[in-house]
Each structure stands twice: as C-alpha cells, then as structure tokens.
Design an enzyme around this catalytic site. Structure first.
Site, mmCIF file in Angstrom:
data_model
loop_
_atom_site.group_PDB
_atom_site.id
_atom_site.type_symbol
_atom_site.label_atom_id
_atom_site.label_comp_id
_atom_site.label_asym_id
_atom_site.label_seq_id
_atom_site.Cartn_x
_atom_site.Cartn_y
_atom_site.Cartn_z
ATOM 1 N N GLY A 1 7.224 0.219 0.997
ATOM 2 C CA GLY A 1 6.312 0.531 2.101
ATOM 3 C C GLY A 1 7.043 1.065 3.313
ATOM 4 N N ASP B 1 10.756 7.793 -6.346
ATOM 5 C CA ASP B 1 9.818 8.023 -5.253
ATOM 6 C C ASP B 1 8.471 7.475 -5.724
ATOM 7 O OD1 ASP B 1 8.017 8.877 -3.353
ATOM 8 O OD2 ASP B 1 8.587 10.996 -3.438
ATOM 9 N N VAL B 2 8.108 6.290 -5.255
ATOM 10 C CA VAL B 2 6.919 5.618 -5.778
ATOM 11 C C VAL B 2 5.623 6.323 -5.394
ATOM 12 C CG1 VAL B 2 7.971 3.340 -5.989
ATOM 13 C CG2 VAL B 2 6.908 4.021 -3.816
ATOM 14 N N ILE C 1 12.872 -7.477 1.742
ATOM 15 C CA ILE C 1 12.006 -8.339 0.931
ATOM 16 C C ILE C 1 12.190 -8.045 -0.551
ATOM 17 C CG2 ILE C 1 9.606 -8.892 0.377
ATOM 18 C CD1 ILE C 1 8.974 -8.472 3.362
ATOM 19 N N LYS D 1 -2.332 -1.488 3.983
ATOM 20 C CA LYS D 1 -2.106 -2.885 3.598
ATOM 21 C C LYS D 1 -3.434 -3.593 3.298
ATOM 22 C CE LYS D 1 2.367 -2.843 3.835
ATOM 23 N NZ LYS D 1 3.215 -3.057 2.646
ATOM 24 N N TYR E 1 -0.756 2.257 8.443
ATOM 25 C CA TYR E 1 -0.087 1.084 7.876
ATOM 26 C C TYR E 1 -1.092 -0.044 7.665
ATOM 27 C CZ TYR E 1 3.192 -2.813 7.372
ATOM 28 O OH TYR E 1 3.872 -3.914 6.909
#
Length: 231
Positions: A72, A43-44, A13, A141, A137
């Site tokens: 993610g 590395d976010v 994406i 989100k 997860y």
C-alpha cells in the site's frame, strides 16, 4: 509447512509478517515492487506482474495456501489537493492489487478445500480518514474491508476464510514521516498516549487469523489501534 504469499513484503508490516510465518516453518514469499533478499519483484497493481509472480511461487512451492495483502501507499490532502492521477495510482496499488492477488490464489485454495486471506486495511478505512491520509487512501482501505466481506461470503463453501485487519498508528515509515506535532496529536487520541504500535505485535494478530484455531473468524475486521477508533 504452508505456502504463504505476503505482498508488501519489504515494508515494515509486511516484513514482520514474513518473519513470523518463517519462524513457524512455512514457505514464505514476499512480493514487493523491488526485489530484495527473499522478496520477489512484483508490481501488485499490474495484472501481468501479479500473474507471473504467483506462477513463480506456485512452481517453487505448490498451491498458495495463505495470502496476506500488505502492499500500500498513502496520499495527503483533500479531494481538491489530490489530483486524479494520484487518486488512480493509490486505488490501484492499495485496492485493485488486492483484487488481482486474490483472484490469482483463490483457485489454489479452493482446490485444496482450505485457505486463509488477510487484507491489511487501516483505521482510516473505519473513520473516514483525514487530510493526513488523503481521500484515496481512506477510500481504498475502506474498500479492502468490503472486499474481505464479499470474498468471505463467496468462498466460505470452499473452506477459505477472508478477514481484514485495520491498524492504527504503527512504527513504520508512514508514521515517522509525520511531523512531531501531528504524531503527538494522533497519540493523544489513544488512551494513555501510548504508541505507536509494534509491527511485530500486529504480525502476530495477522498470523493468528491464518491459523487453524481461527477457522471460525470469517468476514471480520480486526481493529488494532490502541482504542483510537471503536466501532
């Protein structure tokens, strides 16, 4: 030409989003845990890594005007299956990372009097997820959806819009990792059984949210799931 940052820029994406913006002539930097051609290593989930990457982008292209947060990772199982270390890692990569990236670029946008932020959530953040996604997860989100609303309220006066996109199944490694029986079951929830979605089509929606024409869309969550979930 705008200065655009896309986290998860090496993913299916994220890469589609990068390509869409570049086709418009924007200066686009992808951030990902591993450096690739046109993608900056970052590395976010790490505060220092995010600060360093954004500083590099700023030096090269000026103030950041658009942020798309697509980074993610997923989990699996129930709360008794997902150990605390996995829970923390998923929350850090999916949700804390968005906080870190947004806080780095909001001052740039505020100084310009305009900005666009899009957080890539998930249909799992809408209906609560399942053992296919795992609890962390789905929680992360859902947190992105709430974070988008918070930021939208707080920074509207600065000319910044913040929205979330909640995709359903798309043609990504996360989708292909599922066995065929599970894929058929998921597609059975979509009218006509069509799918999965095309990341490039999804990217078009994301890019639109960052356009001048979308100035009146703020704090929204755009569902792109083929009708799998309707709220």
């Amino acid at each position: 030409m705008r200065n655009v940052v896309v986290t998860g820029g090496a993913g299916a994406i994220g890469a589609a989003v990068v390509n869409r913006f570049r086709a418009l002539g924007d200066a686009v930097t992808g951030l990902d845990v591993q450096a690739q051609d046109g993608v900056l290593a970052c590395d976010v989930s790490d505060e220092g890594s995010v600060a360093s990457a954004i500083a590099t982008v700023r030096e090269q292209h000026g103030p950041v005007e658009v942020l798309v947060h697509s980074a993610g990772i997923t989990g699996r199982g129930t709360v008794t299956d997902e150990d605390p270390a996995t829970w923390r890692r998923i929350i850090e990569v999916n949700l804390t990372s968005a906080y870190l990236c947004c806080r780095e670029v909001i001052a740039d946008m505020a100084s310009l009097g305009t900005g666009r932020i899009v957080l890539i959530a998930s249909v799992n953040g809408r209906f609560g997820g399942s053992a296919l996604s795992g609890p962390a997860y789905a929680t992360s989100k859902g947190g992105l959806i709430t974070l988008a609303r918070f930021l939208a309220r707080e920074h509207a006066a600065h000319g910044i819009t913040v929205n979330a996109v909640a995709p359903g199944p798309h043609d990504t490694p996360m989708w292909t990792a599922l066995d065929s029986e599970r894929r058929e079951r998921i597609l059975g929830m979509i009218p006509g059984g069509r799918g999965p979605g095309n990341p490039d089509d999804l990217a078009a929606t994301i890019v639109h949210l960052c356009s001048a024409e979308a100035w009146y869309i703020n704090g929204a969550t755009i569902d792109v799931n083929g009708g799998q979930w309707m709220g």
